[in-house]
Design a protein around this motif. Structure first.
Motif, PDB file in Angstrom:
ATOM      1  N   UNK A  21       0.825  -1.219   0.000  1.00 53.45           N
ATOM      2  CA  UNK A  21       0.000   0.000   0.000  1.00 53.45           C
ATOM      3  C   UNK A  21       0.854   1.262   0.000  1.00 53.45           C
ATOM      4  N   UNK A  22       1.859   1.257  -0.846  1.00 53.66           N
ATOM      5  CA  UNK A  22       2.662   2.474  -1.039  1.00 53.66           C
ATOM      6  C   UNK A  22       3.831   2.644  -0.081  1.00 53.66           C
ATOM      7  N   UNK A  23       4.010   1.709   0.843  1.00 48.39           N
ATOM      8  CA  UNK A  23       5.146   1.835   1.767  1.00 48.39           C
ATOM      9  C   UNK A  23       6.464   1.775   0.990  1.00 48.39           C
ATOM     10  N   UNK A  24       7.494   2.311   1.596  1.00 46.95           N
ATOM     11  CA  UNK A  24       8.790   2.442   0.916  1.00 46.95           C
ATOM     12  C   UNK A  24       9.707   1.257   1.239  1.00 46.95           C
ATOM     13  N   UNK A  25      10.334   0.716   0.215  1.00 46.20           N
ATOM     14  CA  UNK A  25      11.265  -0.403   0.377  1.00 46.20           C
ATOM     15  C   UNK A  25      12.668   0.054  -0.034  1.00 46.20           C
ATOM     16  N   UNK A  32       9.798   0.964   5.131  1.00 45.75           N
ATOM     17  CA  UNK A  32       9.547   2.158   5.943  1.00 45.75           C
ATOM     18  C   UNK A  32       8.141   2.690   5.699  1.00 45.75           C
ATOM     19  N   UNK A  33       7.596   3.349   6.741  1.00 50.41           N
ATOM     20  CA  UNK A  33       6.243   3.885   6.652  1.00 50.41           C
ATOM     21  C   UNK A  33       6.136   4.940   5.562  1.00 50.41           C
ATOM     22  N   UNK A  34       7.196   5.724   5.367  1.00 49.48           N
ATOM     23  CA  UNK A  34       7.180   6.771   4.347  1.00 49.48           C
ATOM     24  C   UNK A  34       8.543   6.860   3.682  1.00 49.48           C
ATOM     25  N   UNK A  35       8.588   7.641   2.621  1.00 46.66           N
ATOM     26  CA  UNK A  35       9.802   7.794   1.824  1.00 46.66           C
ATOM     27  C   UNK A  35      10.661   8.923   2.410  1.00 46.66           C
ATOM     28  N   UNK A  36      11.855   8.597   2.949  1.00 46.84           N
ATOM     29  CA  UNK A  36      12.689   9.652   3.553  1.00 46.84           C
ATOM     30  C   UNK A  36      13.062  10.762   2.569  1.00 46.84           C
ATOM     31  N   UNK A  37      13.052  10.461   1.264  1.00 41.73           N
ATOM     32  CA  UNK A  37      13.418  11.494   0.297  1.00 41.73           C
ATOM     33  C   UNK A  37      12.231  12.386  -0.038  1.00 41.73           C
ATOM     34  N   UNK A  93      11.618  10.361  12.701  1.00 42.67           N
ATOM     35  CA  UNK A  93      10.393   9.800  13.286  1.00 42.67           C
ATOM     36  C   UNK A  93       9.733   8.757  12.379  1.00 42.67           C
ATOM     37  N   UNK A  94      10.301   8.480  11.209  1.00 43.19           N
ATOM     38  CA  UNK A  94       9.679   7.480  10.326  1.00 43.19           C
ATOM     39  C   UNK A  94       9.736   6.113  11.003  1.00 43.19           C
ATOM     40  N   UNK A  95       8.781   5.269  10.610  1.00 43.90           N
ATOM     41  CA  UNK A  95       8.633   3.981  11.282  1.00 43.90           C
ATOM     42  C   UNK A  95       9.206   2.858  10.416  1.00 43.90           C
ATOM     43  N   UNK A  96       9.914   1.942  11.037  1.00 41.04           N
ATOM     44  CA  UNK A  96      10.341   0.725  10.345  1.00 41.04           C
ATOM     45  C   UNK A  96       9.197  -0.279  10.462  1.00 41.04           C
ATOM     46  N   UNK A  97       8.609  -0.658   9.321  1.00 41.11           N
ATOM     47  CA  UNK A  97       7.472  -1.589   9.342  1.00 41.11           C
ATOM     48  C   UNK A  97       7.935  -3.043   9.318  1.00 41.11           C
ATOM     49  N   UNK A  98       9.039  -3.299   8.623  1.00 40.91           N
ATOM     50  CA  UNK A  98       9.537  -4.674   8.546  1.00 40.91           C
ATOM     51  C   UNK A  98      10.997  -4.668   8.120  1.00 40.91           C
ATOM     52  N   UNK A  99      11.702  -5.690   8.547  1.00 44.23           N
ATOM     53  CA  UNK A  99      13.090  -5.894   8.141  1.00 44.23           C
ATOM     54  C   UNK A  99      13.215  -7.336   7.654  1.00 44.23           C
ATOM     55  N   UNK A 100      13.721  -7.489   6.439  1.00 36.97           N
ATOM     56  CA  UNK A 100      13.841  -8.810   5.816  1.00 36.97           C
ATOM     57  C   UNK A 100      15.321  -9.095   5.579  1.00 36.97           C
TER      58      UNK A 100
END
Ligand SMILES: [Zn+2]
Length: 539
Positions: A48-52, A507-512, A521-528
């Motif tokens: 849903x648009x989260x940043x990888x 990440x919840x949003x795109x740092x750029x 304050x961005x959130x880490x949603x998952x780490x693979x």
């Protein structure tokens, strides 16, 4: 068979040939496709648009030290803002510590407390306990009278090369031990049992995964004051065997451990580890990196070797060893095939290291050695050009600006502010910039490091050499591809492309794309890591 597909993603690949994508396919621990992902995957996650991004790689950290610090008294952050508060925190811990046992704290900064803790006050706070407090830089510590008595230096200091037992005007030790004098207290606790180190690694790994770290480089094991055991590698191997390593780890070998090997004279193996093991040995999970050499000390602790004295001071720091010995150690390690990573903070130490790298390359030419200078803190313009020309990788720490910036600005004075912790001028000179924290010296979460690289403000709000700020894009590149390059691993990680290891952070949003002041304050949603979820699940 595809194991996992991420769709509806904002993928920042860090691959210049294909910077963006919207879907990633993973099979058997590797990335297999971008955008046109194969059908029939075992699992499809809609982002849903989260940043990888490629997983973050901390190019300089102290994993065991950090894991151990998680159980120590935190004396580096509020509510410890004064010496009295520090003594109160020590007293609270002493209440639950048996007489004769250790009260250990980490992270104090005398610039923030108004001075170093003193042995007498620590004796009052923790009567009969052994107190050991590490400075935030790791380059000095304070102990109480019980420990000084154990060491036989409670009434008078001993002389020792590369370090100092601080004394008051009457010659009585104050408890402060600088640089290699820390080896004295180390001798009381070293070596740690390997099981304790393995637990520390597991604790650290759990935290790293929450913060999006998938790889880290441990900046010195096996010897010297940064080490915990001469058999430190075995603790990492045990963590791996027990499934607790969590992230991919590269281990730098402390230079103290290298020794003559007795190999054939034509082999150029003048200094190495038994069996000729050296940089690059290992696999994608656990491998040996550079040899770690210390040229000087700490900037906030004012021990780093400068050409000109510290601001409003007549001292200019000192080298960790005789200049000729440092040079010889660097050249011997280079000649023996090692990547060399030398800690050099002050401009005087940096000149010594650049000279040694230049001599090593001239006397024993070798393709693509990628020698590193750790920290590279007080850097004259001519030194940037020379480092670039020699192909040196500088490894500065973004978060230092935030947590240690005020002390650094005060240490060098306004005339040298523009030389502090360069980033942009390194990139403009064509150098590779990795991302790193030096954790536990400062908070290690990569998003905090990226915030420090982009925003360059001290904790008091002062600008920290803002001309050297980089963009969020450049900072992300540093923490992924830049660090992979510094580890000679850019062909397997650091970017998202078919064939690369499936190490990703979501990440919840795109740092750029967010305002720079929101990056931290961005959130880490998952780490693979290797295609497996180390943190989060994207459910
Ligand atoms: Zn370090």
């Amino acid at each position: 068979m595809t194991d996992l597909v991420l769709v509806n993603a904002n993928v920042l690949t860090m691959d210049p040939n294909r910077p963006r994508a919207t879907a990633v396919a993973i099979a058997q621990g590797r990335i297999t496709a971008l955008d046109e992902v194969p059908p029939g995957a075992a699992r499809v996650a809609d982002l849903r648009g989260a940043t990888v991004l490629p997983g973050f790689h901390d190019a300089h950290n102290h994993m065991i030290g950090f894991g151990m610090s998680l159980g120590e008294v935190d004396i580096g952050s509020p509510p410890v803002g004064s010496l009295d508060e520090l003594y109160a925190a020590i007293a609270r811990r002493a209440e639950t510590t048996a007489p004769g046992e250790w009260v250990i704290g980490s992270g104090y900064d005398q610039n923030k407390l108004g001075g170093h803790p003193h042995r007498d006050a620590l004796d009052r706070a923790a009567p009969g306990r052994r107190v050991w407090l590490r400075h935030t830089s790791g380059h000095m510590c304070v102990v109480n009278s019980v420990v000084l008595a154990d060491l036989g230096i409670d009434t008078a200091a001993t002389e020792l090369p590369g370090g100092r037992v601080a004394t008051d005007s009457s010659g009585r030790p104050t408890g402060l031990l600088e640089e290699r004098a820390q080896l004295l207290v180390g001798s009381l606790v070293y070596p740690y049992p390997l099981a304790e180190l393995t637990s520390a690694i597991a604790r650290a790994a759990g935290q790293y995964l929450k913060e999006g770290v998938t790889s880290c480089t441990e900046a010195g094991i096996g010897g010297g004051w940064v080490a915990h055991s001469p058999a430190e590698l075995a603790a990492y191997a045990a963590a791996r065997d027990q499934g607790q390593l969590g992230v991919r780890v590269e281990l730098m070998t402390a230079a103290d451990v290298l020794h003559p090997l007795g190999a054939h004279a034509d082999d150029n193996l003048v200094a190495g580890l038994d069996l000729g093991i050296s940089t690059g040995f290992g696999d994608d999970w656990l491998r040996l990196g550079a040899v770690k050499i210390f040229a000087d000390g700490s900037l906030v602790g004012r021990t780093a070797a400068l050409h000109d004295p510290y601001y409003h001071s007549d001292t200019a720091g000192y080298l960790q060893a005789d200049a000729a010995d440092l040079r010889a150690a660097i050249i011997a390690a280079h000649r023996s095939g090692w990547q060399v990573a030398t800690h050099a903070i002050g401009d005087r130490a940096i000149d010594l290291v650049l000279d040694a790298y230049a001599d090593a390359l001239r006397q024993y030419p070798r393709p693509d050695p990628r020698h590193r200078i750790e920290h590279f803190a007080v850097v004259q313009p001519r030194q940037v050009a020379r480092a670039a020309e020699l192909g040196v990788i500088a490894v500065p720490q973004g978060r230092f600006a935030t947590e240690l910036g005020d002390g650094m600005l005060a240490a060098v004075g306004p005339d040298r502010h523009a030389w502090l912790y360069r980033q942009r001028s390194l990139l403009e000179a064509g150098m590779v910039l990795p991302g790193s924290s030096d954790r536990p010296v400062v908070a290690g979460a990569p998003l905090l490091g990226i915030d420090g690289m982009v925003n360059r403000r001290t904790s008091s709000g002062a600008p920290f050499n803002p001309d050297e700020a980089v963009t969020a894009e450049q900072a992300l590149h540093a923490w992924t591809r830049g660090s992979a390059y510094a580890s000679r691993q850019e062909h397997v990680k650091g970017s998202i492309a078919p064939g690369m290891l499936a190490d990703l952070v979501v990440l919840s949003e795109d740092p750029t794309a967010v305002s720079p002041d929101r990056i931290a304050a961005l959130e880490v949603l998952a780490t693979i890591v290797g295609g497996q979820f180390g943190y989060g699940s994207l459910d």
